[in-house]
Design an enzyme around this catalytic site. Structure first.
Site, PDB file in Angstrom:
ATOM      1  N   GLU A   1       2.315  57.659  57.134  1.00  0.00           N
ATOM      2  CA  GLU A   1       1.803  56.331  56.866  1.00  0.00           C
ATOM      3  C   GLU A   1       1.986  55.420  58.069  1.00  0.00           C
ATOM      4  O   GLU A   1       2.992  55.477  58.762  1.00  0.00           O
ATOM      5  CB  GLU A   1       2.521  55.731  55.655  1.00  0.00           C
ATOM      6  CG  GLU A   1       2.186  56.502  54.395  1.00  0.00           C
ATOM      7  CD  GLU A   1       2.770  55.886  53.134  1.00  0.00           C
ATOM      8  OE1 GLU A   1       2.085  55.913  52.113  1.00  0.00           O
ATOM      9  OE2 GLU A   1       3.902  55.391  53.176  1.00  0.00           O
TER      10      GLU A   1
ATOM     11  N   CYS B   1       3.185  49.059  62.276  1.00  0.00           N
ATOM     12  CA  CYS B   1       4.449  49.708  61.924  1.00  0.00           C
ATOM     13  C   CYS B   1       4.176  51.210  61.926  1.00  0.00           C
ATOM     14  O   CYS B   1       3.373  51.715  61.140  1.00  0.00           O
ATOM     15  CB  CYS B   1       4.928  49.226  60.556  1.00  0.00           C
ATOM     16  SG  CYS B   1       6.455  50.016  60.036  1.00  0.00           S
TER      17      CYS B   1
ATOM     18  N   CYS C   1      12.441  62.055  56.599  1.00  0.00           N
ATOM     19  CA  CYS C   1      13.597  61.637  57.397  1.00  0.00           C
ATOM     20  C   CYS C   1      14.820  62.403  56.920  1.00  0.00           C
ATOM     21  O   CYS C   1      14.986  62.646  55.725  1.00  0.00           O
ATOM     22  CB  CYS C   1      13.840  60.136  57.251  1.00  0.00           C
ATOM     23  SG  CYS C   1      15.213  59.546  58.277  1.00  0.00           S
TER      24      CYS C   1
ATOM     25  N   CYS D   1      19.277  57.754  53.615  1.00  0.00           N
ATOM     26  CA  CYS D   1      19.714  56.457  53.065  1.00  0.00           C
ATOM     27  C   CYS D   1      19.247  56.377  51.610  1.00  0.00           C
ATOM     28  O   CYS D   1      18.080  56.635  51.314  1.00  0.00           O
ATOM     29  CB  CYS D   1      19.149  55.296  53.874  1.00  0.00           C
ATOM     30  SG  CYS D   1      19.534  55.443  55.627  1.00  0.00           S
TER      31      CYS D   1
ATOM     32  N   CYS E   1      16.014  54.325  50.391  1.00  0.00           N
ATOM     33  CA  CYS E   1      14.785  54.418  51.190  1.00  0.00           C
ATOM     34  C   CYS E   1      13.896  55.557  50.688  1.00  0.00           C
ATOM     35  O   CYS E   1      14.352  56.701  50.542  1.00  0.00           O
ATOM     36  CB  CYS E   1      15.161  54.647  52.647  1.00  0.00           C
ATOM     37  SG  CYS E   1      13.756  55.063  53.700  1.00  0.00           S
TER      38      CYS E   1
ATOM     39  N   GLU F   1      13.386  58.609  61.571  1.00  0.00           N
ATOM     40  CA  GLU F   1      14.413  58.020  62.431  1.00  0.00           C
ATOM     41  C   GLU F   1      14.002  58.271  63.889  1.00  0.00           C
ATOM     42  O   GLU F   1      14.105  59.395  64.376  1.00  0.00           O
ATOM     43  CB  GLU F   1      15.770  58.667  62.101  1.00  0.00           C
ATOM     44  CG  GLU F   1      16.875  58.387  63.083  1.00  0.00           C
ATOM     45  CD  GLU F   1      17.021  56.911  63.480  1.00  0.00           C
ATOM     46  OE1 GLU F   1      17.084  56.041  62.594  1.00  0.00           O
ATOM     47  OE2 GLU F   1      17.067  56.633  64.697  1.00  0.00           O
TER      48      GLU F   1
ATOM     49  N   SER G   1      13.698  50.729  65.663  1.00  0.00           N
ATOM     50  CA  SER G   1      14.753  50.533  64.673  1.00  0.00           C
ATOM     51  C   SER G   1      15.461  51.855  64.402  1.00  0.00           C
ATOM     52  O   SER G   1      14.821  52.869  64.130  1.00  0.00           O
ATOM     53  CB  SER G   1      14.141  49.989  63.380  1.00  0.00           C
ATOM     54  OG  SER G   1      15.114  49.931  62.361  1.00  0.00           O
TER      55      SER G   1
ATOM     56  N   SER H   1      20.022  49.308  61.889  1.00  0.00           N
ATOM     57  CA  SER H   1      20.108  49.094  60.446  1.00  0.00           C
ATOM     58  C   SER H   1      21.561  49.211  60.021  1.00  0.00           C
ATOM     59  O   SER H   1      22.137  50.291  60.072  1.00  0.00           O
ATOM     60  CB  SER H   1      19.250  50.134  59.716  1.00  0.00           C
ATOM     61  OG  SER H   1      17.910  49.972  60.097  1.00  0.00           O
ATOM     62  N   LEU H   2      22.140  48.113  59.616  1.00  0.00           N
ATOM     63  CA  LEU H   2      23.578  48.069  59.354  1.00  0.00           C
ATOM     64  C   LEU H   2      23.888  48.237  57.853  1.00  0.00           C
ATOM     65  O   LEU H   2      24.573  49.147  57.447  1.00  0.00           O
ATOM     66  CB  LEU H   2      24.106  46.726  59.874  1.00  0.00           C
ATOM     67  CG  LEU H   2      25.568  46.603  60.230  1.00  0.00           C
ATOM     68  CD1 LEU H   2      26.020  47.690  61.193  1.00  0.00           C
ATOM     69  CD2 LEU H   2      25.821  45.216  60.846  1.00  0.00           C
ATOM     70  N   HIS H   3      23.431  47.313  57.046  1.00  0.00           N
ATOM     71  CA  HIS H   3      23.518  47.351  55.568  1.00  0.00           C
ATOM     72  C   HIS H   3      24.905  47.204  54.969  1.00  0.00           C
ATOM     73  O   HIS H   3      25.038  46.863  53.802  1.00  0.00           O
ATOM     74  CB  HIS H   3      22.886  48.616  54.982  1.00  0.00           C
ATOM     75  CG  HIS H   3      21.546  48.942  55.521  1.00  0.00           C
ATOM     76  ND1 HIS H   3      20.520  48.037  55.538  1.00  0.00           N
ATOM     77  CD2 HIS H   3      21.048  50.077  56.090  1.00  0.00           C
ATOM     78  CE1 HIS H   3      19.458  48.602  56.073  1.00  0.00           C
ATOM     79  NE2 HIS H   3      19.744  49.825  56.426  1.00  0.00           N
TER      80      HIS H   3
ATOM     81  N   ASN I   1      13.226  46.493  48.782  1.00  0.00           N
ATOM     82  CA  ASN I   1      11.938  46.814  48.156  1.00  0.00           C
ATOM     83  C   ASN I   1      12.158  47.967  47.181  1.00  0.00           C
ATOM     84  O   ASN I   1      12.931  48.879  47.474  1.00  0.00           O
ATOM     85  CB  ASN I   1      10.920  47.218  49.227  1.00  0.00           C
ATOM     86  CG  ASN I   1      10.588  46.056  50.152  1.00  0.00           C
ATOM     87  OD1 ASN I   1      10.410  44.937  49.703  1.00  0.00           O
ATOM     88  ND2 ASN I   1      10.533  46.310  51.454  1.00  0.00           N
TER      89      ASN I   1
ATOM     90  N   CYS J   1       9.136  47.770  53.911  1.00  0.00           N
ATOM     91  CA  CYS J   1      10.182  48.567  54.548  1.00  0.00           C
ATOM     92  C   CYS J   1      10.769  49.530  53.534  1.00  0.00           C
ATOM     93  O   CYS J   1      11.113  49.145  52.426  1.00  0.00           O
ATOM     94  CB  CYS J   1      11.316  47.673  55.029  1.00  0.00           C
ATOM     95  SG  CYS J   1      10.896  46.679  56.429  1.00  0.00           S
TER      96      CYS J   1
HETATM   97  N1  SAH Z   1      14.930  55.006  60.382  1.00  0.00           N
HETATM   98  C1  SAH Z   1      14.932  53.736  60.996  1.00  0.00           C
HETATM   99  C2  SAH Z   1      13.583  53.069  60.965  1.00  0.00           C
HETATM  100  C3  SAH Z   1      12.771  53.180  59.702  1.00  0.00           C
HETATM  101  S1  SAH Z   1      13.381  52.343  58.273  1.00  0.00           S
HETATM  102  C4  SAH Z   1      15.989  52.844  60.379  1.00  0.00           C
HETATM  103  O1  SAH Z   1      16.529  53.185  59.342  1.00  0.00           O
HETATM  104  O2  SAH Z   1      16.277  51.818  60.988  1.00  0.00           O
HETATM  105  C5  SAH Z   1      12.934  50.649  58.642  1.00  0.00           C
HETATM  106  C6  SAH Z   1      13.839  49.620  57.974  1.00  0.00           C
HETATM  107  O3  SAH Z   1      13.600  49.564  56.572  1.00  0.00           O
HETATM  108  C7  SAH Z   1      15.320  49.925  58.132  1.00  0.00           C
HETATM  109  O4  SAH Z   1      16.029  48.777  58.499  1.00  0.00           O
HETATM  110  C8  SAH Z   1      15.693  50.364  56.742  1.00  0.00           C
HETATM  111  O5  SAH Z   1      17.047  50.204  56.502  1.00  0.00           O
HETATM  112  C9  SAH Z   1      14.838  49.483  55.883  1.00  0.00           C
HETATM  113  N2  SAH Z   1      14.687  49.944  54.513  1.00  0.00           N
HETATM  114  C10 SAH Z   1      14.760  51.219  54.061  1.00  0.00           C
HETATM  115  N3  SAH Z   1      14.557  51.251  52.735  1.00  0.00           N
HETATM  116  C11 SAH Z   1      14.351  49.977  52.326  1.00  0.00           C
HETATM  117  C12 SAH Z   1      14.048  49.385  51.074  1.00  0.00           C
HETATM  118  N4  SAH Z   1      13.921  50.100  49.977  1.00  0.00           N
HETATM  119  N5  SAH Z   1      13.901  48.040  51.026  1.00  0.00           N
HETATM  120  C13 SAH Z   1      14.003  47.301  52.155  1.00  0.00           C
HETATM  121  N6  SAH Z   1      14.259  47.801  53.367  1.00  0.00           N
HETATM  122  C14 SAH Z   1      14.439  49.142  53.472  1.00  0.00           C
HETATM  123 FE1  SF4 Z   2      15.546  57.416  57.440  1.00  0.00          FE
HETATM  124 FE2  SF4 Z   2      15.511  54.823  58.133  1.00  0.00          FE
HETATM  125 FE3  SF4 Z   2      14.891  55.592  55.633  1.00  0.00          FE
HETATM  126 FE4  SF4 Z   2      17.405  55.764  56.465  1.00  0.00          FE
HETATM  127  S1  SF4 Z   2      16.190  53.895  56.209  1.00  0.00           S
HETATM  128  S2  SF4 Z   2      16.291  57.351  55.340  1.00  0.00           S
HETATM  129  S3  SF4 Z   2      17.100  56.349  58.571  1.00  0.00           S
HETATM  130  S4  SF4 Z   2      13.748  56.090  57.477  1.00  0.00           S
END
Ligand code: SAH
Ligand code: SF4
Length: 366
Positions: A96, A109, A116, A120, A123, A185, A216, A239-241, A315, A358
């Site tokens: 996508e 994007c 991946c 996470c 995600c 990633e 990212s 991406s810290l979280h 999201n 995202c």
């Molecule tokens: N793998 C990389 C880039 C792709 S994810 C990374 O993790 O940084 C892009 C961004 O979307 C990241 O900051 C990720 O943490 C965030 N993300 C993932 N799942 C999400 C969700 N369900 N809602 C909001 N942001 C999310």
């Molecule tokens: Fe992969 Fe980024 Fe999604 Fe984490 S947030 S699973 S690193 S795409």
């Protein structure tokens, strides 16, 4: 190529293309013409290039390809600002790519992998698992696709094109930004991704200058150090979280491999070497990481690293039950960060109704 498919020109930097043209016995200067035709004019009818030897045009036509990826599906958000494209790969997988408009800017994007491996929990891409890396050509093709969409839009609406005075070459709305924040990633696929950024930045082509590409990462420590050592001219988002190792490992499994203290050291090294601040992304999940103590922990953690925090309300995805934080929680979080001198933004939510936000990108396998 070994697998029988023709060499994709989108896999080559301009230097690579020059070397190929020379290897075929033509002057290197012709590579520049081919490059401009492809990236500036978005065309691959080589025989129409003025002054290009006919034999070179023939070899390019017969032995290489510059095709983009076929669009399997297009979805548009109800507010008209976001379009999501499902693109088909030669091995039947799909990825996508998202086109986003924010106040006059167009951002693509772009995905870096099919699926991946980082897992996470919140995600959708992580929930589908890892299939494979994308090639440089497959990454470049996504940006070119968005560029082509913009050209077509301009052709439909000449008034819009007329009003674009920014570039003498392009009388249409231009692609201004690329974020490597789609599926995958990017630092897990370092070489292909960095090569793609070189192609996209090339001033004779799409010309996405250094400030316009943001990568990212979930926190692949060796990749961050390599970016700094190679002084790659792109922006970095991490991406810290979560702001403690235990908490982070629970929602970002790869934190067990690259613990938070190592990650912060790598970020400090990067910021110092690049003289550049880092964007820290924080997916705001109600009750999980949006409490005042979480914000204070972020403030303390980022005291020594020049950064900005981008807050992204969660999201929805099918594999995770958490809920997004509400506006009040987001504002409270921001004001605590401000107390530590940390700038922050709350990311505008885009494309949620078409699952293009995202972390919502995922497609079924072939
Ligand atoms: N793998 C990389 C880039 C792709 S994810 C990374 O993790 O940084 C892009 C961004 O979307 C990241 O900051 C990720 O943490 C965030 N993300 C993932 N799942 C999400 C969700 N369900 N809602 C909001 N942001 C999310
Ligand atoms: Fe992969 Fe980024 Fe999604 Fe984490 S947030 S699973 S690193 S795409």
């Amino acid at each position: 190529m070994a697998d029988g498919s023709p060499l994709s020109l989108l896999d080559l930097t301009r230097d690579d293309l020059g070397a190929l043209v020379e290897q075929w016995g033509f002057k290197r200067v012709h590579a520049g013409k081919v490059w401009r035709h492809l990236y500036l004019h978005g065309r691959n009818d080589w025989e129409t290039i003025y002054g290009l030897p006919k034999e070179l045009a023939n070899r390019l036509a017969n032995e290489t390809s510059a095709e983009l990826l076929p669009v399997t599906r297009e979805t548009r958000s109800s507010d008209g600002f976001t379009r999501k494209y499902l693109l088909g790969l030669p091995d039947q997988h799909q990825i996508e790519t998202v086109l986003m408009r924010y106040s006059g800017r167009v951002t693509a994007c772009v995905s870096s992998q099919v699926g991946c491996a980082m897992g996470c929990v919140f995600c959708a891409t992580g929930q589908m698992g890892y299939t494979r890396h994308l090639t440089t050509a497959e990454i470049v093709a996504q940006a070119m696709h968005v560029d082509r969409v913009l050209r077509a839009t301009a052709a439909e609406a000449p008034a819009l094109a007329e009003s674009d005075h920014d570039s003498p070459h392009h009388r249409h709305e231009r692609l201004r930004n690329i974020v490597l924040m789609g599926m995958g990633e990017p630092l897990h696929n370092y070489d292909a991704v960095i090569k793609a950024t070189k192609v996209l930045r090339d001033p004779g082509g799409l010309a996405l200058g250094a400030k316009k590409i943001t990568l990212s990462t979930v926190g692949v420590v060796p990749g961050i150090i390599r970016l700094a050592d190679e002084r790659q001219p792109i922006y970095l988002a991490v991406s810290l979280h979560a702001a403690t190792q235990e908490h982070r490992a629970a929602i970002v499994p790869v934190a067990r491999k690259w613990p938070l203290d190592e990650l912060m050291r790598a970020c400090g090294y990067y910021a110092e070497k690049m003289q550049r601040r880092i964007f820290f992304e924080w997916t705001l999940i109600e009750g999980e990481n949006d409490r005042p103590e979480d914000a204070h922990a972020v403030g303390r953690l980022l005291q020594t690293v020049p950064g900005q925090v981008n807050l992204i309300p969660l999201n929805p995805t099918s594999g995770y039950e958490g809920l997004p934080s509400d506006q009040t929680a987001a504002r409270r979080f921001q004001s605590i960060l401000a107390g530590y001198g940390l700038p922050s933004t709350v990311r505008q939510r885009r494309g949620i109704d078409i699952a293009a936000g995202c972390g919502q990108l995922a497609v079924a396998g072939p």
